[in-house]
Design an enzyme around this catalytic site. Structure first.
Site, PDB file in Angstrom:
ATOM      1  N   SER A   9      -4.928 -14.547 -66.936  1.00  0.00           N
ATOM      2  CA  SER A   9      -4.340 -14.976 -68.203  1.00  0.00           C
ATOM      3  C   SER A   9      -3.172 -15.905 -67.907  1.00  0.00           C
ATOM      4  O   SER A   9      -2.193 -15.500 -67.259  1.00  0.00           O
ATOM      5  CB  SER A   9      -3.833 -13.763 -68.987  1.00  0.00           C
ATOM      6  OG  SER A   9      -2.963 -14.214 -70.003  1.00  0.00           O
ATOM      7  N   HIS A  33      -8.436 -16.826 -69.023  1.00  0.00           N
ATOM      8  CA  HIS A  33      -8.077 -16.229 -70.317  1.00  0.00           C
ATOM      9  C   HIS A  33      -6.927 -17.010 -70.949  1.00  0.00           C
ATOM     10  O   HIS A  33      -5.875 -17.197 -70.326  1.00  0.00           O
ATOM     11  CB  HIS A  33      -7.686 -14.770 -70.072  1.00  0.00           C
ATOM     12  CG  HIS A  33      -7.447 -13.970 -71.308  1.00  0.00           C
ATOM     13  ND1 HIS A  33      -8.462 -13.346 -72.005  1.00  0.00           N
ATOM     14  CD2 HIS A  33      -6.302 -13.667 -71.968  1.00  0.00           C
ATOM     15  CE1 HIS A  33      -7.950 -12.691 -73.034  1.00  0.00           C
ATOM     16  NE2 HIS A  33      -6.635 -12.866 -73.047  1.00  0.00           N
ATOM     17  N   ASP A  35      -4.414 -17.178 -74.116  1.00  0.00           N
ATOM     18  CA  ASP A  35      -3.837 -16.407 -75.220  1.00  0.00           C
ATOM     19  C   ASP A  35      -3.199 -17.334 -76.242  1.00  0.00           C
ATOM     20  O   ASP A  35      -2.240 -18.038 -75.927  1.00  0.00           O
ATOM     21  CB  ASP A  35      -2.763 -15.458 -74.685  1.00  0.00           C
ATOM     22  CG  ASP A  35      -3.362 -14.297 -73.927  1.00  0.00           C
ATOM     23  OD1 ASP A  35      -4.187 -13.583 -74.508  1.00  0.00           O
ATOM     24  OD2 ASP A  35      -3.012 -14.114 -72.743  1.00  0.00           O
ATOM     25  N   MET A  37      -1.183 -17.393 -79.719  1.00  0.00           N
ATOM     26  CA  MET A  37      -0.390 -16.520 -80.611  1.00  0.00           C
ATOM     27  C   MET A  37       0.309 -17.381 -81.655  1.00  0.00           C
ATOM     28  O   MET A  37       0.800 -18.463 -81.342  1.00  0.00           O
ATOM     29  CB  MET A  37       0.661 -15.767 -79.794  1.00  0.00           C
ATOM     30  CG  MET A  37       0.078 -14.946 -78.666  1.00  0.00           C
ATOM     31  SD  MET A  37       1.353 -13.960 -77.875  1.00  0.00           S
ATOM     32  CE  MET A  37       0.432 -13.318 -76.457  1.00  0.00           C
ATOM     33  N   HIS A  66      -8.433 -16.070 -76.522  1.00  0.00           N
ATOM     34  CA  HIS A  66      -8.071 -14.855 -77.244  1.00  0.00           C
ATOM     35  C   HIS A  66      -7.119 -15.235 -78.375  1.00  0.00           C
ATOM     36  O   HIS A  66      -5.943 -15.516 -78.133  1.00  0.00           O
ATOM     37  CB  HIS A  66      -7.419 -13.884 -76.240  1.00  0.00           C
ATOM     38  CG  HIS A  66      -6.946 -12.606 -76.848  1.00  0.00           C
ATOM     39  ND1 HIS A  66      -6.109 -11.737 -76.186  1.00  0.00           N
ATOM     40  CD2 HIS A  66      -7.197 -12.043 -78.057  1.00  0.00           C
ATOM     41  CE1 HIS A  66      -5.863 -10.699 -76.960  1.00  0.00           C
ATOM     42  NE2 HIS A  66      -6.505 -10.858 -78.097  1.00  0.00           N
ATOM     43  N   MET A  68      -4.783 -14.446 -81.164  1.00  0.00           N
ATOM     44  CA  MET A  68      -3.959 -13.421 -81.809  1.00  0.00           C
ATOM     45  C   MET A  68      -3.277 -14.103 -82.982  1.00  0.00           C
ATOM     46  O   MET A  68      -2.065 -14.374 -82.976  1.00  0.00           O
ATOM     47  CB  MET A  68      -2.953 -12.850 -80.792  1.00  0.00           C
ATOM     48  CG  MET A  68      -3.596 -11.847 -79.848  1.00  0.00           C
ATOM     49  SD  MET A  68      -2.638 -11.612 -78.352  1.00  0.00           S
ATOM     50  CE  MET A  68      -3.210 -13.007 -77.412  1.00  0.00           C
ATOM     51  N   MET A 137      -7.765  -4.060 -76.295  1.00  0.00           N
ATOM     52  CA  MET A 137      -6.365  -4.320 -75.929  1.00  0.00           C
ATOM     53  C   MET A 137      -5.767  -3.027 -75.377  1.00  0.00           C
ATOM     54  O   MET A 137      -5.798  -1.984 -76.034  1.00  0.00           O
ATOM     55  CB  MET A 137      -5.556  -4.771 -77.148  1.00  0.00           C
ATOM     56  CG  MET A 137      -5.876  -6.164 -77.661  1.00  0.00           C
ATOM     57  SD  MET A 137      -5.687  -7.445 -76.414  1.00  0.00           S
ATOM     58  CE  MET A 137      -3.951  -7.310 -76.020  1.00  0.00           C
ATOM     59  N   ASP A 175      -7.664  -5.955 -71.755  1.00  0.00           N
ATOM     60  CA  ASP A 175      -6.556  -6.904 -71.667  1.00  0.00           C
ATOM     61  C   ASP A 175      -5.225  -6.178 -71.828  1.00  0.00           C
ATOM     62  O   ASP A 175      -4.940  -5.605 -72.885  1.00  0.00           O
ATOM     63  CB  ASP A 175      -6.738  -7.936 -72.790  1.00  0.00           C
ATOM     64  CG  ASP A 175      -5.719  -9.051 -72.754  1.00  0.00           C
ATOM     65  OD1 ASP A 175      -4.933  -9.133 -71.798  1.00  0.00           O
ATOM     66  OD2 ASP A 175      -5.732  -9.863 -73.706  1.00  0.00           O
TER      67      ASP A 175
END
Ligand code: DX5
Ligand code: ZN
Length: 219
Positions: A9, A33, A35, A37, A66, A68, A137, A175
């Site tokens: 990540s 990965h 992320d 957000m 991913h 979020m 998660m 994760d």
């Protein structure tokens, strides 16, 4: 997918040297990965489309994105177009999980569903046949460097059983807090794509850190 895959990540990478960081892990993994957000679903903001689009030009790694974010349906096209391969959204952020999975698949991408530690895993079950990846998660979403929540092992095992029961070949991913002490437990519970941020990028030798995680499951 039966052998372990590590998805580094980039959240814990040095963003000032992002491509150099990615090149260090590239020979050691197939997935990366990413992320995303939004400061709404989680109290933190990270990268988005422009960064993903840029790194896409320089690596062939499988992009495991991913999200979020709230209202993921508004943004999946942008993330599909910038080169993500797997697009995973939080189950808590969608009122139409099946529709969202179908939309992602119709764009030629793999659909993933992530679940917060506070959401019962049974909420995933009606949707397992519509997705290509399930992300458990194992920390509260939002930040790297947290501790693996021990209840995650049971949650992984339950989802593994359900995937096997319906003969789904969706990837079971985990994760948060994955490191040399927790990786085997999560793998033994059935996870096959293990996300690791700080365990990889806080180690001076990122490639070695990935190999070490893989070796731990063989012990
Ligand atoms: C947290 C992110 C994770 C994070 C994991 O909300 O979804 O992907 O990077 O970081 P570590 O491996 O440090 O727990
Ligand atoms: Zn993540």
């Amino acid at each position: 997918m039966n052998r372990i895959e590590i998805a580094p990540s980039i959240l814990s990478a040095d963003f000032g040297y992002l491509m150099r960081e990615i090149k260090e892990v590239e020979p050691h993994c197939r997935f990366l990965h990413l992320d995303v957000m939004d400061g709404h679903y989680v109290p933190n903001m990270t990268i988005g489309v422009p960064v993903i689009k840029t790194i896409r030009k320089h690596t062939d790694l499988i992009f495991d994105c991913h999200l979020m974010i709230t209202n993921p349906e508004r943004y999946i096209k942008a993330f599909a177009d910038c080169g993500c391969d797997y697009i995973t959204f939080q189950i808590e952020c969608s009122d139409d999980v099946i529709g969202l999975c179908e939309a992602i698949r119709s764009m030629g991408k793999k659909a993933g569903i992530a679940i917060h530690p506070d959401t019962p895993v049974e909420e995933l079950y009606p949707y397992l046949e519509y997705c290509d990846l399930v992300l458990i998660m194992s920390v509260i979403p939002g930040f790297g460097g947290q501790i693996y929540m021990p209840e995650s092992t049971k949650r992984l095992a339950a989802v593994r059983r359900e995937l096997d029961r319906i003969a789904s070949d969706a990837i079971l991913s985990v994760d948060g807090g994955i490191n040399i002490r927790t990786v085997k437990e999560a793998y033994d519970a059935g996870a096959r794509l293990l996300v690791a941020g700080s365990a990889v990028f806080n180690n001076d030798d990122h490639g070695h850190a990935v190999e070490e995680l893989k070796e731990c499951v063989l012990l």
